[in-house]
Write an enzyme that holds these catalytic residues in place. Sequence first.
Site, mmCIF file in Angstrom:
data_model
loop_
_atom_site.group_PDB
_atom_site.id
_atom_site.type_symbol
_atom_site.label_atom_id
_atom_site.label_comp_id
_atom_site.label_asym_id
_atom_site.label_seq_id
_atom_site.Cartn_x
_atom_site.Cartn_y
_atom_site.Cartn_z
ATOM 1 C CG HIS A 161 -1.723 -1.254 1.388
ATOM 2 N ND1 HIS A 161 -2.961 -1.482 0.831
ATOM 3 C CD2 HIS A 161 -1.388 -2.409 2.038
ATOM 4 C CE1 HIS A 161 -3.371 -2.702 1.158
ATOM 5 N NE2 HIS A 161 -2.419 -3.289 1.877
ATOM 6 C CB SER A 282 12.654 23.130 -14.089
ATOM 7 O OG SER A 282 11.811 24.260 -14.167
ATOM 8 C CD GLU A 295 8.594 12.788 -15.077
ATOM 9 O OE1 GLU A 295 7.553 13.395 -14.837
ATOM 10 O OE2 GLU A 295 9.688 13.359 -15.239
ATOM 11 C CE LYS A 330 3.101 -5.670 -43.844
ATOM 12 N NZ LYS A 330 1.699 -5.282 -44.171
HETATM 13 N N1 ARG Z 1 0.721 -4.542 -49.043
HETATM 14 C C1 ARG Z 1 -0.128 -5.654 -48.806
HETATM 15 C C2 ARG Z 1 -0.212 -5.954 -47.299
HETATM 16 O O1 ARG Z 1 0.607 -5.500 -46.589
HETATM 17 C C3 ARG Z 1 0.372 -6.851 -49.537
HETATM 18 C C4 ARG Z 1 -0.668 -7.850 -49.855
HETATM 19 C C5 ARG Z 1 -1.582 -7.339 -50.884
HETATM 20 N N2 ARG Z 1 -2.501 -8.329 -51.296
HETATM 21 C C6 ARG Z 1 -3.598 -8.071 -52.032
HETATM 22 N N3 ARG Z 1 -4.362 -9.053 -52.313
HETATM 23 N N4 ARG Z 1 -3.876 -6.861 -52.452
HETATM 24 O O2 ARG Z 1 -1.112 -6.621 -46.836
#
Ligand code: ARG
Length: 435
Positions: A161, A282, A295, A330
């Site tokens: 705590h 600061s 931080e 991605k």
């Molecule tokens: N740039 C696409 C991706 O990252 C690649 C695959 C594209 N496939 C398609 N059927 N248009 O998913």
Amino acid sequence: MTKDKSNSMWGGRFEDKPSDIMTQINASIGVDQRMWRQDIAGSIAHCEMLIQQKIISEQDGQAILGGLEQVAGEIERGELVFSAELEDIHMNVESRLREIIGDAAGRLHTARSRNDQVATDFRMWVREACGSMVDTIEALQGTIETLRVKHARDIMPGFTHLQAAQPITLGLHLDAYAQMLSRDKSRFEDCAKRHNQSPLGSAALAGTPFPIDREYTAKKLGFDAPMPNTLDGVSARDFATEFLFTCAQSGLHLSRLAEEIILWATPQFAFITLSDQWSTGSSIMPQKKNPDAAELVRGKTGRLNGNLVQLMTVLKGLPLAYNKDLQEDKESVFDSYDTLMLCLQAMDGMLSSAKFNTANMLSAAEDGFTTATALADWLVMELDMPFRDAHHVTGAIVKMAEDKECKLHELDLAEMQGVEPRISDAIYKVLRVTP
Ligand code: ARG
């Protein structure tokens, strides 16, 4: 057919170019160019397999392999200008290959789709990312281990705590983080291992009638085996969500450590002094030395958690097999990788250059009657009292020390015997925080 107006990769049935905004929303090259090494490696393996299986001629195959080397060199040297019209890294590479070697380039995509191509590239990227995370976590573990050994006998208050609870050693406290990190490390190892199967050969979704050798490409690309199901091959992204979770979990551990560093660096605690290299000042308050790096490690947990939720939300309810939504997989993975890398390194730098103020820790451990539990345990072990009674007796003794504004070990034996006559001199051994 107005071929010059349409996309040269897939525009056979198209008469018009995409609109500018379509090009913008469709392009992923700004993000996926980061996988160019994996893309070239995947194409090389695929091409070698096509030659071996006599699906393309030796001559075309060699031209493709030579061309791919050249494209790799150009990207490496920053010479290749990527184009959004060519959408992604896969088509940018293939288009450049065609410029270099001519029509033979068109044979590379035999028995392959961008769907299995991107899944393969991305899996390899994540596998390598897991390896780098393991190395970086190990470096931080090394730093913590050095500190753990150095402070194995330095006493500090342990908290529950956020109230002083029982005396512990700084070594024990630091080791708790070493334990968390070792689980994080094993999660990255597991992730790399569990998903180390090759999607290549799944083609668009249903495999391909060409006599491909999936074992060859899988082996060549360092996978344990081909993925058994082609629909799963092109649409599975749990390797990415697992990576994101593992980053988020590790960031969460770091943020708890960061929080403690922030607390400990306050003048009120004064348990730790951060080096100038890892603090900021600061612009208005000259006395301030702020633990900004800690931080930020704490704050970046927000991105790591957000990235996990982003991809899980993209995947929820997607029908099989490939959908373009998957292209949104991605950016958050790359961001979590960069973010956690930075956090691990910042934590390493902060800890290895910090000074632990062990005298302050010791004196804090002596405040707040932190040995009360040890006193109760002593009553149980030495006097065979039931724990509940021992708890009661200890409470009365703590109250006495509180009233006298002294520490437990500063009480007279006679005073304590007033509460429990069987208490002996040996009690002082457990009342002091130092052995
Ligand atoms: N740039 C696409 C991706 O990252 C690649 C695959 C594209 N496939 C398609 N059927 N248009 O998913």
